[in-house]
Scaffold this active site. Structure first.
Site, PDB file in Angstrom:
ATOM      1  N   CYS A  83       0.824  -1.213   0.000  1.00 32.04           N
ATOM      2  CA  CYS A  83       0.000   0.000   0.000  1.00 32.04           C
ATOM      3  C   CYS A  83       0.857   1.262   0.000  1.00 32.04           C
ATOM      4  O   CYS A  83       0.500   2.272  -0.624  1.00 32.04           O
ATOM      5  CB  CYS A  83      -0.955  -0.001   1.185  1.00 32.04           C
TER       6      CYS A  83
ATOM      7  N   HIS B  80      -1.789   1.728   7.198  1.00 35.54           N
ATOM      8  CA  HIS B  80      -2.209   1.594   5.799  1.00 35.54           C
ATOM      9  C   HIS B  80      -2.045   2.922   5.075  1.00 35.54           C
ATOM     10  O   HIS B  80      -2.450   3.970   5.585  1.00 35.54           O
ATOM     11  CB  HIS B  80      -3.667   1.138   5.744  1.00 35.54           C
TER      12      HIS B  80
ATOM     13  N   ASN C  79      -8.636   3.854  -2.105  1.00 37.72           N
ATOM     14  CA  ASN C  79      -7.951   2.698  -1.540  1.00 37.72           C
ATOM     15  C   ASN C  79      -7.304   1.892  -2.673  1.00 37.72           C
ATOM     16  O   ASN C  79      -7.499   2.198  -3.851  1.00 37.72           O
ATOM     17  CB  ASN C  79      -8.951   1.840  -0.754  1.00 37.72           C
TER      18      ASN C  79
END
Length: 339
Positions: free
Chosen positions: A108, A278, A298
């Site tokens: 990520c 994240h 995302n």
């Protein structure tokens, strides 16, 4: 006296922990609990039949790491709109609308960076240059400057690598777009899908300084460089001003298991265990039913959340969302011939 105070603090902390029930991260019970809290968002199932190790690996950002210097922002006289969406502000830049998929890899930190970098190249060249910057190149070639590949990394290191070493182009898995497309396949979040199962396993791919067959120019010629990289202060207005003036940014926050169930609305942590840090791409802001939010992309495919996007509470550093923002400016001189 100090021991009385310490004991009281421990009892209060223990009481708070016990007041929040414990649920399996993907359980119906957790979905129902969140939806009964009259909060600002709705929960539902995004993942079925996946390992918890995979869910924790999705959160592959090391929080609290070294940061580049802050860029001085002069926002006192800047009038910012109540709502802003980079997709609408720069409609000629297709990457702003894109949702990628990191697969079974804690990458990520790399995705948040290359997504925002891709957007900014388009924005700062007035849409004359549109490129998907390669997450594969960053993930595999940055090395210890960025962290540990699929086992986690630092967003600041990613932006620093862009300015120092450059990044080639590369699209989604099996897209054959660009020099180095992503090599890790999407995995199946659902029970009856056709993709491979999501696991917490898998090594970081090897760094290859060769473009895929049939692509030109060469790896070295395909590099895109940043002029600088910097941190943005945790001031709500500074972050808004940065997005408004220069495009989407990379941010990072603490993920709890209830976030995995996000479907719509403005996310605020309700309950659930800590899953990890994240990294994501912040592309705008607004207000929904009186609740201020950040608009965020995302990297868990479009079948997660609101077609891959989500909103999270703005202005209170919720889950640390305003404490880890990094960005940078592209070196536009490398594109003059194309412009």
């Amino acid at each position: 006296m100090w021991w009385l105070w310490a004991s009281l603090c421990c009892l209060l902390a223990l009481g708070d922990a016990r007041s929040r029930p414990s649920f399996h991260p993907l359980s119906d019970e957790l979905v129902n609990y969140v939806n009964k809290q009259n909060t600002t968002w709705q929960a539902g199932h995004n993942f079925y039949n996946v390992d918890v190790s995979y869910l924790k690996r999705l959160c592959g950002t090391f929080l609290g790491g070294p940061k580049p210097p802050q860029r001085v922002m002069f926002t006192e006289d800047l009038k910012l709109p109540e709502s802003f969406d980079a997709r609408e502000q720069w409609p000629q830049c297709p990457t702003i609308k894109e949702i990628r998929d990191q697969g079974s890899c804690g990458s990520c930190w790399a995705f948040g960076a290359v997504e925002a970098i891709s957007d900014r190249i388009c924005i700062h060249t007035n849409a004359h240059v549109s490129v998907e910057v390669s997450a594969e190149d960053l993930l595999t070639c940055c090395g210890i400057m960025c962290g540990d590949g699929c086992n986690g990394g630092y967003p600041a290191g990613a932006w620093n690598f862009w300015t120092r070493k450059g990044l080639v182009s590369g699209g989604l898995y099996d897209s054959h777009v660009g020099c180095r497309p992503y090599s890790i396949p999407p995995c199946e979040h659902h029970v009856n899908g056709s993709r491979p199962p999501c696991t917490g396993e898998g090594d970081t791919p090897k760094c290859s300084k060769i473009c895929e067959p049939g692509y030109s120019p060469t790896y070295k010629q395909d590099k895109h460089y940043g002029y600088n990289s910097y941190s943005v202060s945790n001031s709500e207005k500074d972050i808004m001003a940065e997005i408004y003036k220069n495009g989407p940014v990379e941010g990072a926050f603490s993920v709890y298991s209830d976030f995995l169930l996000y479907k719509s609305g403005v996310y605020q942590h309700v309950t659930g265990e800590m899953m990890g840090g994240h990294a994501i791409r912040i592309l705008g802001w607004g207000v929904e039913n009186g609740t201020p939010y950040w608009l965020v992309a995302n990297s868990w495919n479009t079948d997660w959340g609101d077609n891959g996007f989500f909103k999270i509470l703005r202005g209170q550093d919720h889950c640390g969302i305003e404490s880890e923002v990094v960005a940078g400016i592209p070196r536009t001189d490398q594109y003059w011939e194309k412009i």
